[in-house]
Design an enzyme around this catalytic site. Sequence first.
Site, PDB file in Angstrom:
ATOM      1  N   ASN A 277      -5.309   4.331   7.219  1.00 36.98           N
ATOM      2  CA  ASN A 277      -5.212   3.653   5.929  1.00 36.98           C
ATOM      3  C   ASN A 277      -4.501   4.565   4.938  1.00 36.98           C
ATOM      4  OD1 ASN A 277      -5.626   1.280   4.435  1.00 36.98           O
ATOM      5  ND2 ASN A 277      -7.456   2.106   3.457  1.00 36.98           N
TER       6      ASN A 277
ATOM      7  N   GLU B 265     -12.647  -4.652   9.359  1.00 41.27           N
ATOM      8  CA  GLU B 265     -13.478  -4.341   8.186  1.00 41.27           C
ATOM      9  C   GLU B 265     -14.944  -4.710   8.414  1.00 41.27           C
ATOM     10  OE1 GLU B 265     -11.656  -6.003   4.689  1.00 41.27           O
ATOM     11  OE2 GLU B 265      -9.648  -5.337   5.274  1.00 41.27           O
TER      12      GLU B 265
ATOM     13  N   ASN C  52     -10.366   5.468   1.927  1.00 44.94           N
ATOM     14  CA  ASN C  52      -9.302   5.295   0.944  1.00 44.94           C
ATOM     15  C   ASN C  52      -9.167   6.550   0.097  1.00 44.94           C
ATOM     16  OD1 ASN C  52      -7.377   3.225   0.216  1.00 44.94           O
ATOM     17  ND2 ASN C  52      -9.058   1.761   0.390  1.00 44.94           N
TER      18      ASN C  52
ATOM     19  N   GLU D  92       0.835  -1.213   0.000  1.00 44.35           N
ATOM     20  CA  GLU D  92       0.000   0.000   0.000  1.00 44.35           C
ATOM     21  C   GLU D  92       0.865   1.256   0.000  1.00 44.35           C
ATOM     22  OE1 GLU D  92      -2.530   1.671  -0.267  1.00 44.35           O
ATOM     23  OE2 GLU D  92      -4.357   0.524   0.061  1.00 44.35           O
TER      24      GLU D  92
ATOM     25  N   ARG E 121      -7.462   1.503  12.497  1.00 44.48           N
ATOM     26  CA  ARG E 121      -6.093   1.831  12.105  1.00 44.48           C
ATOM     27  C   ARG E 121      -6.149   2.855  10.994  1.00 44.48           C
ATOM     28  NH1 ARG E 121      -5.070  -0.212   7.098  1.00 44.48           N
ATOM     29  NH2 ARG E 121      -5.867  -2.261   6.461  1.00 44.48           N
TER      30      ARG E 121
ATOM     31  N   ASP F  65      -9.969   1.516  -4.607  1.00 44.52           N
ATOM     32  CA  ASP F  65      -8.985   1.550  -3.532  1.00 44.52           C
ATOM     33  C   ASP F  65      -8.270   2.907  -3.557  1.00 44.52           C
ATOM     34  OD1 ASP F  65      -6.735   0.685  -1.711  1.00 44.52           O
ATOM     35  OD2 ASP F  65      -7.711  -1.246  -1.936  1.00 44.52           O
TER      36      ASP F  65
END
Length: 289
Positions: A98, A117, A144, A16, A96, A193
């Site tokens: 992202n 999630e 995102n 990521e 958390r 995403d």
Amino acid sequence: MTAPTCVWDLKATLGEGPIWHGDAVWFVDIKGHRVHRYTPATGETASWDAPDQVTFVAPRVGGGFVAGLKSGLHHFTPELGFTFISEIEDAGLDNRPNDSTVDAQGRLWFGTMHDGEETDSGALYRLEADGSLSQHDAGICITNGPAVSPDGATFYHTDTLGKVIWAFDIGEDGALSNKREFFRLTIEDAWPDGSVVDAEGFVWTALWGGRGAIRISPEGQVVRRVELPAINVTKPCFGGPDLKTLYFTTARKGLSDEQLAAAPLCGGLFALPVDVAGQPQYEVRLDLR
């Protein structure tokens, strides 16, 4: 048309957050608890362990990086590792950080998400130079794709499970207003995403489960789709001396042994030359004194 090539087959569990800084691509493996660096000119690779899930690194004015970890914001340098800065949210949320971006004024924007999630406990935050956090959107399970248009007037923020990219007006002071739907993904078994905006204002969005990425016009129309030999594509970034190479992180998370056997490059870092350059990677203004 040139096809994306795998430049580092590192098999990240959840690659990521790629950024271009200096002469290299920096990115993370969230579930692998590692920061990675790839230098295209030499092919050199390097990696650093993180104390827990590390979700992004963003270069800081004055040196080092601001890093998002499940335990909070940290200052990271390759030489000294991670130094705690501050918590983000109540640990009881089991959230958390992202995805993230830095705007031209040096403000760090990032979202949080539920680590399992399952609940809509994620929110969008902006980090101020004095270290304080302000919240600008909420009620999202997986945030995102924060990104800003090249004229600094439009801010994009993605609700991955909702399959929608939201647009906002952004003021000179960083205030967001006029939230509206910019784009809704209708591809089956694919989710939007991470995103990045090129110099023409087109939004490149990675497709989790969609084996590639799409380029979306400022009017919200798909004008190009790129296919990768990886199932879960997580985020693009622009790099290279002319910012005309798109780099993509990918993930192996959630894939079966059969899927990984059919697509063994999942979790790799990919590169694709493009005609339209990206925007520069801005640095975070944060006083650590």
